[in-house]
Design a protein around this motif. Structure first.
Motif, PDB file in Angstrom:
ATOM      1  N   UNK A  43     -28.163  -5.814  15.986  1.00 15.83           N
ATOM      2  CA  UNK A  43     -28.128  -6.416  17.318  1.00 15.83           C
ATOM      3  C   UNK A  43     -27.527  -5.408  18.297  1.00 15.83           C
ATOM      4  N   UNK A  44     -27.824  -5.573  19.560  1.00 15.18           N
ATOM      5  CA  UNK A  44     -27.272  -4.671  20.582  1.00 15.18           C
ATOM      6  C   UNK A  44     -25.750  -4.616  20.518  1.00 15.18           C
ATOM      7  N   UNK A  45     -25.095  -5.776  20.342  1.00 15.64           N
ATOM      8  CA  UNK A  45     -23.630  -5.809  20.305  1.00 15.64           C
ATOM      9  C   UNK A  45     -23.104  -5.033  19.099  1.00 15.64           C
ATOM     10  N   UNK A  46     -23.807  -5.072  17.980  1.00 22.65           N
ATOM     11  CA  UNK A  46     -23.394  -4.333  16.791  1.00 22.65           C
ATOM     12  C   UNK A  46     -23.525  -2.827  17.008  1.00 22.65           C
ATOM     13  N   UNK A 147     -21.198  -6.581  11.325  1.00 24.90           N
ATOM     14  CA  UNK A 147     -22.058  -7.742  11.516  1.00 24.90           C
ATOM     15  C   UNK A 147     -21.428  -8.606  12.596  1.00 24.90           C
ATOM     16  N   UNK A 148     -22.246  -9.068  13.516  1.00 22.93           N
ATOM     17  CA  UNK A 148     -21.792  -9.972  14.574  1.00 22.93           C
ATOM     18  C   UNK A 148     -22.765 -11.150  14.619  1.00 22.93           C
ATOM     19  N   UNK A 149     -22.230 -12.331  14.473  1.00 17.71           N
ATOM     20  CA  UNK A 149     -23.051 -13.548  14.481  1.00 17.71           C
ATOM     21  C   UNK A 149     -22.392 -14.591  15.372  1.00 17.71           C
ATOM     22  N   UNK A 156     -18.814 -15.596  19.100  1.00 15.12           N
ATOM     23  CA  UNK A 156     -19.076 -14.503  18.170  1.00 15.12           C
ATOM     24  C   UNK A 156     -18.028 -14.424  17.063  1.00 15.12           C
ATOM     25  N   UNK A 157     -18.499 -14.123  15.862  1.00 15.82           N
ATOM     26  CA  UNK A 157     -17.673 -13.767  14.711  1.00 15.82           C
ATOM     27  C   UNK A 157     -18.071 -12.345  14.321  1.00 15.82           C
ATOM     28  N   UNK A 158     -17.084 -11.548  13.882  1.00 15.05           N
ATOM     29  CA  UNK A 158     -17.320 -10.141  13.574  1.00 15.05           C
ATOM     30  C   UNK A 158     -16.721  -9.760  12.232  1.00 15.05           C
ATOM     31  N   UNK A 159     -17.446  -8.967  11.455  1.00 13.42           N
ATOM     32  CA  UNK A 159     -16.915  -8.322  10.258  1.00 13.42           C
ATOM     33  C   UNK A 159     -17.296  -6.849  10.329  1.00 13.42           C
ATOM     34  N   UNK A 160     -16.299  -5.976  10.333  1.00 11.12           N
ATOM     35  CA  UNK A 160     -16.485  -4.531  10.399  1.00 11.12           C
ATOM     36  C   UNK A 160     -15.888  -3.935   9.127  1.00 11.12           C
ATOM     37  N   UNK A 161     -16.745  -3.350   8.286  1.00 18.59           N
ATOM     38  CA  UNK A 161     -16.294  -2.804   7.002  1.00 18.59           C
ATOM     39  C   UNK A 161     -16.391  -1.275   7.030  1.00 18.59           C
ATOM     40  N   UNK A 162     -15.347  -0.637   6.488  1.00 15.05           N
ATOM     41  CA  UNK A 162     -15.248   0.816   6.382  1.00 15.05           C
ATOM     42  C   UNK A 162     -15.133   1.187   4.915  1.00 15.05           C
ATOM     43  N   UNK A 163     -15.824   2.251   4.520  1.00 16.53           N
ATOM     44  CA  UNK A 163     -15.673   2.755   3.150  1.00 16.53           C
ATOM     45  C   UNK A 163     -15.469   4.261   3.175  1.00 16.53           C
TER      46      UNK A 163
END
Length: 165
Positions: A43-46, A147-149, A156-163
């Motif tokens: 998505x644009x926001x992502x 991910x933004x949903x 909006x809910x957001x999950x940002x994962x880093x590895x």
């Protein structure tokens, strides 16, 4: 002045409740991970969130991070969980972390979550204003995704994962 101090405390409590972060050491739940069956379009926001994070990292002389579809799928599964359950949490983080270690070659995994921010700039700014979230954004990682949903109310809910590989 007392009213101002009370407002400051309320703003701080609200900020903490609207965003959160975690690292490998948290969460001992052992749940299965259900990933989406199709490739997810960004998505644009992502895209904007990822760009803002990489711009911030570059401004500090840090390496920019690469996007990874598998991370996006894992992030999406958690964001969907938060939307369905109307909760902001790191529930089952251990499962997500282990999955990424097994399937993406990660040696280190962390995540930031948030709720209620209406723009990419707002959520990234909130993460940068929180020391633990900022550590994740500026940490020693190689790949990330977000991910933004929205829920039924359009929040909006957001999950940002880093590895790190």
């Amino acid at each position: 002045m007392k009213l101002f101090n009370k407002l400051l405390v309320l703003v701080f409590i609200a900020a903490i409740s609207l965003s959160s972060c975690t690292t490998d050491s948290m969460d001992t739940e052992n749940a299965s991970l259900e990933l989406p069956q199709t490739t997810l379009d960004a998505k644009d926001i992502e895209i904007e969130i990822l760009n803002l994070i990489n711009d911030h990292r570059a401004s500090l002389g840090l390496a920019t991070l690469s996007e990874m579809d598998l991370i996006k799928s894992v992030a999406y599964s958690h964001t969907d969980y938060m939307v369905v359950n109307d909760v902001v949490s790191h529930a089952n983080f251990y499962t997500r972390s282990n999955y990424l270690k097994q399937h993406a070659g990660a040696t280190k995994v962390t995540e930031n979550v948030a709720y209620g921010y209406s723009s990419a700039a707002a959520v990234v700014r909130a993460w940068l204003n929180s020391e633990s979230h900022k550590e994740n954004l500026e940490g020693d990682f190689t790949d990330f995704d977000v991910s933004a949903e929205t829920n039924a109310d359009g929040r909006w809910y957001f999950t940002n994962i880093f590895i790190k590989k």
